[in-house]
Write a protein that holds these residues in place. Structure first.
Motif, short mmCIF file in Angstrom:
data_model
loop_
_atom_site.label_atom_id
_atom_site.label_comp_id
_atom_site.label_asym_id
_atom_site.label_seq_id
_atom_site.Cartn_x
_atom_site.Cartn_y
_atom_site.Cartn_z
N VAL A 224 -5.25 -1.06 -0.09
CA VAL A 224 -6.45 -0.64 0.57
C VAL A 224 -7.54 -0.35 -0.09
CG1 VAL A 224 -7.62 0.24 2.63
CG2 VAL A 224 -5.26 -0.74 2.89
N CYS A 225 -7.17 0.89 -0.93
CA CYS A 225 -8.04 1.45 -1.87
C CYS A 225 -8.78 0.63 -2.83
CB CYS A 225 -7.58 2.83 -2.24
SG CYS A 225 -7.28 3.92 -0.90
N LEU A 226 -7.79 0.04 -3.54
CA LEU A 226 -8.09 -1.00 -4.84
C LEU A 226 -9.11 -2.16 -4.08
CD1 LEU A 226 -4.83 -1.02 -6.55
CD2 LEU A 226 -6.92 0.20 -7.25
N ALA A 227 -8.79 -2.62 -2.92
CA ALA A 227 -9.63 -3.75 -2.50
C ALA A 227 -10.88 -3.43 -1.93
CB ALA A 227 -8.75 -4.54 -1.51
N LEU A 228 -11.14 -2.17 -1.38
CA LEU A 228 -12.40 -2.01 -0.47
C LEU A 228 -13.18 -0.77 -1.45
CD1 LEU A 228 -10.90 -1.24 3.04
CD2 LEU A 228 -11.97 -3.31 2.19
N ARG A 229 -12.72 -0.05 -2.24
CA ARG A 229 -13.26 0.98 -3.21
C ARG A 229 -14.22 1.64 -2.07
NH1 ARG A 229 -11.70 0.53 -8.23
NH2 ARG A 229 -10.91 -1.55 -8.86
N CYS A 231 -14.67 4.79 -1.39
CA CYS A 231 -15.08 6.22 -1.56
C CYS A 231 -16.26 6.36 -2.55
CB CYS A 231 -13.90 7.14 -1.89
SG CYS A 231 -12.74 7.02 -0.76
N LEU A 232 -17.66 7.14 -2.20
CA LEU A 232 -18.44 7.14 -3.02
C LEU A 232 -18.57 8.58 -3.86
CD1 LEU A 232 -21.11 5.99 -0.45
CD2 LEU A 232 -19.79 4.29 -2.44
N ASN A 233 -19.42 8.56 -4.74
CA ASN A 233 -19.70 9.96 -5.31
C ASN A 233 -18.64 10.37 -5.98
OD1 ASN A 233 -22.62 10.16 -4.71
ND2 ASN A 233 -21.89 10.29 -2.71
N GLY A 234 -17.62 9.45 -6.56
CA GLY A 234 -16.43 9.94 -7.27
C GLY A 234 -15.30 10.38 -6.47
N GLY A 235 -15.14 10.45 -5.06
CA GLY A 235 -14.32 10.54 -4.31
C GLY A 235 -12.85 9.82 -4.35
N LYS A 236 -11.69 10.40 -4.42
CA LYS A 236 -10.59 9.68 -4.24
C LYS A 236 -10.10 9.09 -2.95
CE LYS A 236 -8.41 13.28 -6.01
NZ LYS A 236 -7.22 14.08 -6.65
N CYS A 237 -9.77 7.83 -3.18
CA CYS A 237 -9.21 7.10 -1.95
C CYS A 237 -7.66 7.18 -1.72
CB CYS A 237 -9.67 5.59 -2.12
SG CYS A 237 -8.96 4.54 -0.53
N ILE A 238 -7.34 7.67 -0.44
CA ILE A 238 -5.84 7.76 -0.21
C ILE A 238 -5.44 6.76 1.05
CG2 ILE A 238 -4.21 9.40 0.64
CD1 ILE A 238 -5.89 11.69 -0.56
N ASP A 239 -4.58 6.07 0.78
CA ASP A 239 -4.34 4.94 1.71
C ASP A 239 -3.49 5.36 2.68
OD1 ASP A 239 -3.61 2.86 2.99
OD2 ASP A 239 -2.92 1.33 1.44
N ASP A 240 -3.73 5.32 3.97
CA ASP A 240 -3.12 5.99 5.04
C ASP A 240 -2.08 4.68 5.67
OD1 ASP A 240 -1.83 6.90 7.30
OD2 ASP A 240 -3.86 7.29 8.42
N PRO A 246 -4.77 -1.23 8.17
CA PRO A 246 -5.13 -1.02 6.86
C PRO A 246 -6.38 0.19 7.29
CG PRO A 246 -5.28 -3.25 7.51
CD PRO A 246 -4.95 -2.59 8.79
N SER A 247 -6.03 1.33 6.53
CA SER A 247 -6.83 2.32 6.85
C SER A 247 -7.04 3.41 5.48
CB SER A 247 -6.98 3.49 8.24
OG SER A 247 -5.50 3.80 8.12
N TYR A 248 -7.92 4.44 5.44
CA TYR A 248 -8.06 5.19 4.31
C TYR A 248 -8.61 6.43 4.51
CZ TYR A 248 -12.76 3.94 4.22
OH TYR A 248 -14.00 3.56 4.73
N THR A 249 -8.37 7.40 3.51
CA THR A 249 -8.92 8.63 3.76
C THR A 249 -9.77 9.10 2.57
OG1 THR A 249 -7.58 9.47 5.35
CG2 THR A 249 -8.90 11.03 4.40
N CYS A 250 -10.97 9.49 2.26
CA CYS A 250 -11.49 9.84 1.04
C CYS A 250 -11.38 11.42 0.80
CB CYS A 250 -12.92 9.42 1.07
SG CYS A 250 -13.13 7.69 1.07
N GLY A 258 -17.88 13.89 4.37
CA GLY A 258 -17.94 12.89 5.24
C GLY A 258 -16.86 11.76 4.89
N ARG A 259 -16.97 10.92 5.81
CA ARG A 259 -15.78 9.62 5.92
C ARG A 259 -15.46 9.10 4.61
NH1 ARG A 259 -11.19 7.67 7.21
NH2 ARG A 259 -11.09 5.33 7.65
N ARG A 260 -16.71 8.61 3.51
CA ARG A 260 -16.87 8.06 2.45
C ARG A 260 -17.26 8.86 1.38
NH1 ARG A 260 -19.84 2.65 2.86
NH2 ARG A 260 -18.69 2.47 0.70
N CYS A 261 -17.60 10.26 1.64
CA CYS A 261 -17.97 10.95 0.52
C CYS A 261 -19.45 10.80 0.47
CB CYS A 261 -17.19 10.95 -0.60
SG CYS A 261 -15.26 11.46 -0.49
#
Length: 377
Positions: A224-229, A231-240, A246-250, A258-261
């Motif tokens: 999910v993280c690799l496909a959507l990318r 997270c902004l401003n250098g945030g790390k994406c974590i696939d939940d 298909p959901s994620y947390t930044c 914020g949700r997407r940094c």
């Protein structure tokens, strides 16, 4: 800002790289390792390398006004069984995990610094679980109605909102392994009991011993993280991956939330500049422009008259009746000791001797047949 001293618990916990650190239950919503964290205004993760913390709700708690902080170790079969079931459910890659030790800290109906016995209250909990090899933390949020203290963090006087809101997540202390719950240090923390990374509103679970951040059994490099990318401003994406969707947390870098940094945290919101200083916001930083008479990173230091007076030629400044006075070395004079005193101006050499001016002294070149320091003999 006057809140009680941290509650301490001495036994060690095999956690964070499997090392047994002495832990501190701090009343500001943190369980810390190595040393207590007494700061009430939260800062963004990651923080200093010697600060290993799990923070369900890092904020300016004042349980003198309302509420209590409880903590206990648990090794009874019922608690160990429940902890084991939770870990296996949220981290399905560990089906054989069996908890051997649990530590539970609860901040029960606590209010904020600056509040009263009738102010809004929060209830939240941190659970630490280990089998001696793998370690986990679970945050439980029952009711969150305030986010900020009123002094150090500049919250509202009666509502406990505004300013720099609570930080939640964990920080392994190595600059790499950390996680900030989305909304940390913003007004969104008032709704944290409605959020989750394990499909249960008000609950967050993390594995905190591994080299990678783990949430719900998924690493932060999954599809999910690799496909959507996202997270902004250098945030790390974590696939939940435990929610079934298909959901994620930044996990955001310092200065963003914020949700997407996508939100830049306003570092001036806590009014860090003292004595009338003007704050200029930067990314995870601020700068204070100080009014006349003050200096320092937050304009915290009152200037002395000697701070702006420069004494020359080795002179030393001394404050006298609110003014700066230069005390000059021998041989110099003037307001700033800028003038070399002419030691020959008084014609000290007798009997036709020639005077040579020195710093703070003179020498006489005597005509024959006279001699002596002043050609007096």
């Amino acid at each position: 800002m006057g809140a009680p001293r941290p509650h301490s618990s001495n036994p060690d916990l095999g956690i964070l790289q499997g090392i047994g650190y002495s832990k501190q239950v701090n009343n500001n919503g943190i369980i810390s390792f190595l040393k207590e964290v007494s700061q009430f205004t939260p800062v963004a993760f990651p923080i200093a390398k010697d600060r290993c913390v799990v923070a369900a709700f890092w904020a300016d708690v004042d349980n003198r006004r309302a509420g209590d902080v409880y903590y206990r170790e648990a090794a009874d079969p019922a608690t160990l069984r429940r902890a084991t079931e939770d870990v296996r459910r949220y981290f399905p890659e560990l089906p054989d995990f069996s908890a051997t030790w649990v530590f539970i800290a609860t901040w029960y109906r606590v209010t904020f610094f600056g509040g009263s016995s009738s102010s809004p209250v929060n209830t939240f909990q941190t659970v630490l679980i280990t089998d001696g090899k793998f370690s986990f933390t679970i945050f439980n949020y029952e009711s969150i109605t305030w986010t900020t203290g009123t002094h150090a963090s500049s919250g509202g006087n009666t509502t406990g909102l505004g300013g720099i809101a609570a930080q939640a997540g964990f920080n392994a202390g190595d600059g790499r392994r950390y996680f900030s719950i989305p909304g940390s240090r913003t007004a969104d923390m008032a709704e944290v009991e409605t959020t989750t990374n394990v499909g249960v509103p008000g609950r967050w679970a993390f594995r905190i011993d591994d080299a990678q951040v783990r949430v719900g059994g998924c690493s932060h490099t999954t599809s999910v993280c690799l496909a959507l990318r996202p997270c902004l401003n250098g945030g790390k994406c974590i696939d939940d991956c435990v929610t079934g969707n298909p959901s994620y947390t930044c996990s955001c870098l310092s200065g963003f939330t914020g949700r997407r940094c996508h939100l830049d945290v306003n570092e001036c919101a806590s009014h860090p500049c003292q004595n009338g200083g003007t704050c200029t916001h930067g990314v995870n930083s601020f700068r204070c422009r100080c009014p006349a008479g003050f200096r320092g990173p937050t304009c915290e230091t009152a200037l002395s008259p000697c701070d702006t007076r420069e004494c020359q030629n080795g002179g030393r400044c001394q404050e006298e009746r609110g003014s700066a006075v230069c005390l000059c070395l021998a041989g110099y004079t003037g307001a700033a000791c800028e003038t070399d005193v002419d030691e020959c101006a008084s014609s000290p050499c007798l009997n036709g001797g020639s005077c040579v001016d020195l710093v703070g002294n003179f020498t006489c070149l005597c005509a024959e047949p006279f001699e002596g320091p002043r050609c007096e003999t």
